[in-house]
Design a protein around this motif. Structure first.
Motif, short mmCIF file in Angstrom:
data_model
loop_
_atom_site.label_atom_id
_atom_site.label_comp_id
_atom_site.label_asym_id
_atom_site.label_seq_id
_atom_site.Cartn_x
_atom_site.Cartn_y
_atom_site.Cartn_z
N UNK A 137 0.84 -1.21 0.00
CA UNK A 137 0.00 0.00 0.00
C UNK A 137 0.87 1.25 0.00
N UNK A 138 1.92 1.25 0.82
CA UNK A 138 2.83 2.40 0.85
C UNK A 138 3.53 2.59 -0.48
N UNK A 139 3.93 1.50 -1.13
CA UNK A 139 4.58 1.60 -2.44
C UNK A 139 3.60 2.11 -3.50
N UNK A 140 2.34 1.70 -3.41
CA UNK A 140 1.34 2.20 -4.36
C UNK A 140 1.15 3.71 -4.18
N UNK A 141 1.05 4.16 -2.92
CA UNK A 141 0.96 5.59 -2.66
C UNK A 141 2.20 6.33 -3.13
N UNK A 142 3.34 5.67 -3.02
CA UNK A 142 4.59 6.27 -3.47
C UNK A 142 4.56 6.56 -4.97
N UNK A 143 3.96 5.65 -5.74
CA UNK A 143 3.86 5.87 -7.18
C UNK A 143 3.07 7.11 -7.51
#
Length: 483
Positions: A339-345
């Motif tokens: 989830x954090x990586x998706x938000x990072x994108x």
């Protein structure tokens, strides 16, 4: 022997409030004769005076190497942007294909490195169960730091025109190393194959992924960098899920082999798409140009980035462990990283677009401040909903930092020296990357919780933001302007 560069068109529309150049010795950027003289790249003796110039109309695949003396004069504090005129940058479809290729490179490097947590969890309960978890974690730390450390070498070789041979060789090395991990049985074997070899291969690949994009973009450079950085989010989201799902089905060795074939596909396409456009430049000063640090904006930004890496990834590293500690399920905790990586994108693309409009540090500084604040808040989130929200917000803000990391460096000097400047940043920054997680881990072990860890990481990120403010002030000579 130094070759004479063709005369470039005089620089046009040079802004009065842009960032200060790293190594431009002009005294006036408002259209005076001195500025025009510098833009042509000629001195009274007929030799190069300054940095890479005269490549406005030269778009040959392998033109002659140009010898450049970036150290003829020390860095100055004059306000000027890249003195290759805007028309020299295509900013078109071919450039976006290069961006796609670089995006695949970051996915294959950071995507793999960000999957280490899945491997460590598996090793702790199987093949390396006798190894202390903190000792095992050093494999991941070494791997991560080596993504940045070879930047000094790869950046210099990029400027000299060795980008493609290095990229091909490092791509092959990464695939082979991933296959060899499947054959490892002992700790030292995993450290050698998955820690050192994989890390070096990723570092050599990543070292040219950002500088090559600068050959194709200027007006939309930050947006292009943001899209390239999305590859890291894509890899960091998808690869851990693939690995976690494959291990129970086919086992660890075949998971590594399948992962190697996935990397082979990504890297093959990337090698086809990525091309440099400007000619190689034989920049003076050797591998490490210490004179570059006489530029206050550059030095402050390098220090700011190094300090940021002491804490910027602490939340991402420990958010799953903190969720388990408050009684949430391991399955839910695992997906918090994705989830954090998706938000990072999202943060990387949005910050890139905003940066092209408002300036890189003008956007980077507030996003980094928010990343520090969310790091303070993270240890106090104890429900699924609060952890999901903080993972998204933290991911978006920290993603902007990673997405815009190299953009200010590209603006603090000439394109002909961008590989070395970026490489020096990455190499120094590796210090923060390698010691940051162990410091956070030691604080957690000593205190038994993440409250102090959050304070430590949040403070380092906010200190980094303050240093960025200093770099911006030094570049602009004040607090107003676009940078």
């Amino acid at each position: 022997m130094t070759s004479k560069a063709p005369t470039a068109r005089p620089a046009r529309n040079v802004p009065r409030h842009g960032p200060k150049s790293l190594d431009i010795p002009v005294e006036d950027v408002s259209g005076s004769n001195d500025a025009e003289k510098f833009a042509t790249g000629r001195s009274s003796s007929g030799t190069q005076d300054g940095t890479l110039v005269g490549h406005v109309d030269n778009e040959l695949v392998r033109p002659p190497t140009i010898d450049i003396d970036l150290e003829a004069k020390p860095p100055t504090n004059k306000v000027i942007e890249d003195h290759v005129v805007d028309d020299a940058y295509p900013e078109g479809a071919r450039g976006w294909l290069v961006v796609l290729g670089s995006c695949l490179l970051t996915a294959s490097t950071f995507g793999l490195v960000n999957s280490w947590g899945v491997f460590q969890a598996q090793y702790q309960v199987s093949i390396l169960s006798q190894v202390n978890p903190s000792t095992l974690a050093w494999i991941g730390s070494v791997q991560y730091s080596l993504v940045f450390l070879p930047g000094l070498v790869s950046g210099r070789l990029f400027d000299l025109g060795w980008f493609h041979p290095i990229l091909i060789g490092a791509s092959a090395l990464l695939v082979v190393a991933t296959i060899l991990v499947a054959e490892c049985k002992e700790y030292w074997q995993f450290m050698l194959a998955q820690g050192i070899t994989t890390g070096i291969a990723c570092g050599l690949i990543f070292g040219g992924a950002l500088p090559v994009v600068s050959h194709w973009f200027k007006k939309k450079r930050a947006t292009a960098f943001g899209v390239v950085a999305v590859g890291s989010s894509y890899g960091g989201t998808v690869f851990p899920i693939i690995i976690r799902k494959l291990i129970p089905v086919v086992g660890l060795p075949w998971t590594q082999r399948i992962l190697a074939f996935i990397l082979l596909g990504h890297l093959t396409l990337a090698n086809i798409l990525v091309r440099r456009r400007l000619p190689p430049s034989n920049v003076s000063g050797g591998l490490f140009n210490l004179r570059a640090f006489r530029s206050a904006p550059y030095s402050l930004y390098v220090v700011a980035s190094t300090v940021a890496f002491l804490g910027i990834y602490t939340c991402l590293t420990f958010i799953d462990t903190s969720a388990i500690n408050v009684g949430l399920s391991a399955d839910f905790a695992f997906y918090l990283v994705s989830i954090a990586n998706a938000g990072s994108g999202v943060g990387r693309i949005a910050s890139g677009i905003l940066s092209d409009r408002f300036g890189s540090l003008n956007v980077l500084i507030p996003f980094t401040v928010f990343a520090g604040l969310f790091t303070f808040i993270w240890p106090h989130c104890r429900s699924q909903a609060s952890l999901v929200v903080i993972a998204l917000l933290y991911g978006m803000s920290s993603g902007a930092f990673v997405g815009l990391l190299a953009t200010p460096v590209a603006q603090l000097g000439d394109t002909g020296d961008i590989g070395r400047r970026t490489g020096m940043l990455f190499t120094v920054m590796a210090i923060g990357a390698v010691v940051g997680p162990p410091i956070a881990g030691a604080i957690y072990s000593a205190t038994g919780g993440f409250d102090i860890v959050g304070i430590y990481a949040g403070v380092t990120v906010l200190i980094s933001s303050a240093l960025m403010v200093g770099a911006r002030w030094a570049a602009l000579g004040g607090f107003r302007g676009k940078f």
